[in-house]
Design an enzyme around this catalytic site. Structure first.
Site, short mmCIF file in Angstrom:
data_model
loop_
_atom_site.label_atom_id
_atom_site.label_comp_id
_atom_site.label_asym_id
_atom_site.label_seq_id
_atom_site.Cartn_x
_atom_site.Cartn_y
_atom_site.Cartn_z
N ASP A 183 0.84 -1.20 0.00
CA ASP A 183 0.00 0.00 0.00
C ASP A 183 0.88 1.25 0.00
OD1 ASP A 183 -1.90 1.94 0.41
OD2 ASP A 183 -2.35 1.35 2.48
N ASP A 224 -1.69 5.96 -5.11
CA ASP A 224 -1.95 5.08 -3.96
C ASP A 224 -2.41 3.72 -4.46
OD1 ASP A 224 -2.66 3.84 -1.64
OD2 ASP A 224 -4.34 5.16 -1.17
#
Ligand SMILES: *[C@@H]1O[C@H](CO)[C@@H](O)[C@H](O)[C@H]1NC(C)=O
Length: 410
Positions: free
Chosen positions: A117, A297
């Protein structure tokens, strides 16, 4: 409470780690192959709820209601989905909507599947400190009391009481051929049901900046910051794929995975994210200048951006509407979509039209992959954007930079 995790119950295929030849200087470069995370239907409202929570924003009731309605309406499909288990071939291999991407990581003595992530900075993992009822379906870190960092803790909490928290260990973490011998491993003592019910994900491996790590009393380094001096170069590259498992390259840039030049921009990491400002957007063939501060992201599924951009896009999609009961823009699945691009460093980075059809809702309408960033205040260029890109995250100099190129074959 909306049951996001319930909706991501899915089947997974076991992946593998492929090492590229070790560099002569003994420093490493390697590729991590992802595990496919298949989901059969997606709740768009729940995705936005999850994103707002991740970035510490308030979730509007209307969005919670939309998410809940969706779950109720699709209860039969969801319970059928829940029969799946990890490591087996999907019984119904029909569709996959790339809701998240998982990679194998060895933490202590166990291999777990973590969501890499780039929008967070904690390495947290399911652990033997949790009640066994929370561990069902998960691989988890077997804590070693001799490695505990006493007095340290971590906590991720959300407005509605969901979250995860636990203790911190300094233990061995292995990704590909690289070992961090004393990595801060955040072992969960408890996780809320949103997390425990998503049996694909055993935790997160954060690749944002260590400045937003949540460990107290002292922040800890991300895995990348721990190992970057062991790498041939302090870079990693995200190469997510459309409806397929992608790869992360550590320590090198794989020129076989992209075409054309890599366009670099300086990163604004002041908020701990891989931030930059896009200078325009293109819908079909029409380019408009605009200042779009945002972040890349990998842990966010969709593109969330400025309302004006979103409106301009769906104005070109016949039958598209902003549907509050679905939590965002939907359109007839038969509609023709235009390509979308954002301008980065003067270059249009294009997302192919079909990528913007995120998922069918089951009634002939489809949920759009571009949604407004209302409530967030900045754009998030998530997986819908990243799936067509080869993205270099470069910490070679004191000002980090991002490099963008179009993937081969897109
Ligand atoms: C869509 O509608 C919601 C309210 O339901 C609103 O908050 C949002 O800004 C709208 N989005 C766009 C792009 O107009």
């Amino acid at each position: 409470m909306p049951s996001i995790a319930r909706l991501t119950m899915a089947l997974a295929l076991v992946g593998a780690v492929a090492a590229t030849p070790v560099q002569l200087d003994k420093r490493s470069s390697f590729t991590v192959e992802q595990v496919k995370h298949t989901t059969h239907l997606k709740n768009g409202a729940a995705l936005k709820v999850k994103t707002l929570r991740k970035f510490g924003k308030e979730v509007p009731q209307e969005l919670l209601d939309a998410s809940e309605n969706w779950a109720n309406n699709n209860a039969n499909i969801l319970s059928a989905d829940a029969g799946g288990s990890q490591g087996s071939d999907p019984a119904v291999p029909s569709d996959s909507y790339d809701s998240s991407y998982l990679s194998p990581v060895t933490v202590g003595s166990t291999t777990v599947h973590l969501d890499f992530d780039t929008g967070s900075a904690d390495l947290w993992v399911f652990s033997s400190l949790q009640a066994t009822s929370q561990l069902s379906g998960h691989d988890y870190y077997h804590t070693d009391a001799s490695k505990v960092k006493s007095g340290y803790s971590w906590e991720i909490s959300y407005g509605d009481g969901s979250g995860a928290s636990g203790k911190v260990y300094a233990d061995k973490v292995v990704v590909g051929p690289v070992t961090a011998t004393s990595q801060a491993v955040e072992a969960a003592t408890s996780v809320s049901s949103e997390f425990s019910q998503d049996t694909n994900t055993d935790g997160l491996l954060g690749l944002a900046f260590s400045t937003i790590n949540t460990v107290s009393p002292q922040q800890q380094n991300t895995f990348f910051d721990t190992v970057k001096s062991q790498l041939a170069a302090p870079v990693f590259c995200a190469n997510l794929k459309y409806h397929a498992a992608g790869t992360y390259d550590f320590g090198f840039i794989d020129s076989s995975k992209y075409t054309g030049p890599i366009t670099y921009v300086n990163v604004d990491s002041s908020n701990g994210f891989w931030g930059f400002t896009a200078t325009g957007y293109t819908v079909g063939t029409t380019t408009t200048k605009a200042s779009l501060p945002g972040i890349v992201d990998t842990g966010t599924t969709l593109i969330y951006t400025d309302t004006a951009v979103v409106r301009a896009y769906y104005a070109k999609v016949s039958g598209a509407k902003n549907d509050s009961t679905q939590g965002g823009y939907i359109f007839p699945c038969t509609a023709t979509l235009p390509n979308f691009a954002i301008t980065i460093g003067g270059v249009a980075q294009t997302v192919p039209a079909k990528y913007i059809n995120y998922a069918p809702l089951g009634d002939g309408t489809c949920f759009g992959g571009i949604q407004d960033d209302t409530g967030l205040g900045f754009s998030i260029f998530g997986d819908i954007f990243l799936k067509s890109k080869y993205v270099v995250h470069d910490k070679t100099s004191s000002t980090p930079r991002l490099g963008f190129a179009q993937q081969v074959g897109v």
